[in-house]
Design a protein around this motif. Structure first.
Motif, short mmCIF file in Angstrom:
data_model
loop_
_atom_site.label_atom_id
_atom_site.label_comp_id
_atom_site.label_asym_id
_atom_site.label_seq_id
_atom_site.Cartn_x
_atom_site.Cartn_y
_atom_site.Cartn_z
N ARG A 136 6.01 -35.75 -62.13
CA ARG A 136 6.03 -34.90 -63.33
C ARG A 136 5.19 -33.64 -63.18
NH1 ARG A 136 5.28 -39.61 -68.00
NH2 ARG A 136 7.33 -40.60 -67.70
N VAL A 137 4.59 -33.43 -62.03
CA VAL A 137 3.77 -32.23 -61.83
C VAL A 137 4.68 -30.99 -61.83
CG1 VAL A 137 2.31 -30.99 -60.20
CG2 VAL A 137 1.96 -33.44 -60.58
N PRO A 138 4.41 -30.01 -62.68
CA PRO A 138 5.29 -28.84 -62.74
C PRO A 138 5.23 -28.01 -61.47
CG PRO A 138 3.32 -28.51 -64.08
CD PRO A 138 3.32 -29.95 -63.66
N GLY A 139 6.40 -27.59 -60.99
CA GLY A 139 6.47 -26.71 -59.83
C GLY A 139 6.40 -27.39 -58.49
N ILE A 140 6.12 -28.68 -58.47
CA ILE A 140 5.99 -29.38 -57.20
C ILE A 140 7.36 -29.65 -56.60
CG2 ILE A 140 6.06 -31.78 -58.01
CD1 ILE A 140 3.63 -32.32 -56.18
N GLY A 141 7.44 -29.62 -55.28
CA GLY A 141 8.69 -29.94 -54.59
C GLY A 141 8.58 -31.30 -53.94
N PHE A 142 8.62 -31.33 -52.63
CA PHE A 142 8.44 -32.56 -51.86
C PHE A 142 6.97 -32.97 -51.92
CE2 PHE A 142 7.57 -34.75 -47.84
CZ PHE A 142 8.65 -35.61 -47.72
N TRP A 143 6.70 -34.27 -52.06
CA TRP A 143 5.32 -34.73 -52.08
C TRP A 143 5.23 -36.13 -51.51
CZ3 TRP A 143 4.63 -39.20 -54.81
CH2 TRP A 143 5.58 -39.48 -55.81
N LYS A 144 4.04 -36.47 -50.99
CA LYS A 144 3.78 -37.80 -50.46
C LYS A 144 2.32 -38.18 -50.70
CE LYS A 144 7.76 -38.95 -48.61
NZ LYS A 144 8.50 -40.17 -49.05
N LEU A 145 2.11 -39.43 -51.08
CA LEU A 145 0.78 -40.02 -51.19
C LEU A 145 0.51 -40.79 -49.91
CD1 LEU A 145 1.24 -41.49 -54.78
CD2 LEU A 145 -0.10 -39.46 -54.19
N CYS A 146 -0.67 -40.58 -49.32
CA CYS A 146 -0.96 -41.18 -48.01
C CYS A 146 -2.34 -41.82 -47.98
CB CYS A 146 -0.90 -40.11 -46.91
SG CYS A 146 0.73 -39.38 -46.67
N GLY A 147 -2.44 -42.92 -47.24
CA GLY A 147 -3.72 -43.48 -46.87
C GLY A 147 -4.14 -42.92 -45.53
N SER A 148 -5.19 -43.50 -44.93
CA SER A 148 -5.68 -42.98 -43.65
C SER A 148 -6.13 -44.11 -42.75
CB SER A 148 -6.84 -42.00 -43.87
OG SER A 148 -7.99 -42.68 -44.33
N GLY A 149 -6.42 -43.77 -41.48
CA GLY A 149 -6.91 -44.73 -40.52
C GLY A 149 -8.39 -44.53 -40.25
N THR A 150 -9.02 -45.52 -39.66
CA THR A 150 -10.45 -45.45 -39.37
C THR A 150 -10.71 -44.64 -38.10
OG1 THR A 150 -10.27 -47.53 -38.15
CG2 THR A 150 -10.96 -47.66 -40.46
N GLY A 151 -11.99 -44.44 -37.79
CA GLY A 151 -12.37 -43.72 -36.58
C GLY A 151 -11.88 -42.29 -36.62
N GLU A 152 -11.16 -41.88 -35.58
CA GLU A 152 -10.58 -40.55 -35.54
C GLU A 152 -9.38 -40.43 -36.48
OE1 GLU A 152 -11.95 -38.14 -34.04
OE2 GLU A 152 -13.41 -39.24 -32.84
N GLY A 153 -9.02 -41.54 -37.10
CA GLY A 153 -7.88 -41.54 -38.01
C GLY A 153 -6.62 -42.08 -37.39
N PHE A 154 -6.52 -42.04 -36.07
CA PHE A 154 -5.30 -42.46 -35.38
C PHE A 154 -5.44 -43.91 -34.93
CE2 PHE A 154 -6.28 -37.98 -34.71
CZ PHE A 154 -5.18 -37.39 -35.32
N THR A 155 -5.63 -44.81 -35.88
CA THR A 155 -5.81 -46.22 -35.57
C THR A 155 -5.01 -47.05 -36.57
OG1 THR A 155 -7.72 -46.57 -37.03
CG2 THR A 155 -8.17 -45.72 -34.83
N PRO A 156 -4.67 -48.30 -36.21
CA PRO A 156 -3.91 -49.15 -37.13
C PRO A 156 -4.77 -49.75 -38.23
CG PRO A 156 -4.34 -50.32 -35.08
CD PRO A 156 -4.83 -48.91 -34.88
N LYS A 157 -6.09 -49.61 -38.16
CA LYS A 157 -6.97 -50.18 -39.17
C LYS A 157 -7.15 -49.19 -40.31
CE LYS A 157 -11.54 -52.25 -39.85
NZ LYS A 157 -12.84 -52.59 -39.21
N PRO A 158 -6.78 -49.56 -41.55
CA PRO A 158 -6.86 -48.62 -42.67
C PRO A 158 -8.30 -48.23 -43.00
CG PRO A 158 -5.42 -50.47 -43.20
CD PRO A 158 -6.14 -50.83 -41.94
#
Length: 234
Positions: free
Chosen positions: A34-56
């Motif tokens: 419902r955000v006005p003006g928004i197009g494509f959007w995604k909600l994301c979590g992340s990984g630990t360490g450098e971020g590129f890991t399977p552990k959330p």
């Protein structure tokens, strides 16, 4: 006007705030739509360490969105209720605004990013997104630690994050580099190049997208400073 892409990161410091952020991965969908003006959007979590890991990493979450122009992006992110809720509960937040320089592939069956008509020299951001085939999860995540260690040691990378919509299956990498040549040098050598070769030869991904962006502006801080300050220092 060229389309603008925003990527907002939020760090949550307390157990209550982290629980709230985890729940919002589902609960925020109605508000985002419902955000006005928004197009494509995604909600994301992340990984630990450098971020590129399977552990959330349950402390860091991100919101990616597209907008018709920079003014709309900035004003809406500043005023929309869902973004305000994330900022209020987070201990720190940072948003980067970008124009798309190049893109190929699809994301959830869509072509979300529109390439601008102008080309800009200088710093560049790279985003890759992939839906990993379940049958190769072990091989994919077996490669990731080497890539994560490599990018973590690279003195040229300005900012890096591993995020995703669904743990283990839907993965997004985002990084900022001082220029295209430096970014290409990393991508074409070592574990990263070997992984890309395996992606092509073994068909690891069911869907994939690769995009590069020019940087427009930023708001907030990350780690107590502007991630782009390293560009000025260099």
């Amino acid at each position: 006007m060229p389309q603008v892409v925003s990527l907002s990161f939020f760090r949550f410091d307390t157990p209550a705030a982290r629980l709230w952020a985890f729940a919002m991965m589902g609960l925020a969908r109605r508000g985002m739509s419902r955000v006005p003006g928004i197009g494509f959007w995604k909600l994301c979590g992340s990984g630990t360490g450098e971020g590129f890991t399977p552990k959330p990493n349950l402390s860091v979450y991100a919101i990616l969105a597209t907008w018709p122009d920079l003014e709309t992006a900035k004003s809406t992110i500043a005023e929309a209720t869902v973004f305000e809720k994330y900022r209020r509960r987070s201990g720190e937040n940072w948003t980067i605004y970008m124009n798309t320089a190049s893109v190929r592939g699809a994301w959830s069956g869509q072509a979300p990013f529109e390439v601008g008509t102008t080309r800009k020299e200088g710093p560049v951001a790279a985003l890759t997104r992939a839906t990993i085939r379940p049958g190769i999860l072990g091989r994919f995540w077996g490669r990731v630690p080497d890539i994560s260690a490599m990018i973590g040691k690279d003195p040229n990378v300005i900012f890096k994050a591993g995020i995703g919509e669904v743990p283990w299956l839907h993965q997004v990498t985002f990084s900022i580099w001082p220029d295209t040549q430096t970014m290409n040098g990393f991508a074409r050598t070592g574990p990263h190049a070997e992984a890309i070769s395996a992606v092509r030869s073994e068909g690891w991904f069911r869907e994939e997208l690769y995009a590069r962006f020019s940087l427009l502006s930023e708001e907030g801080s990350w780690g107590g400073t502007s991630p782009l300050a390293r560009l000025d220092a260099s």
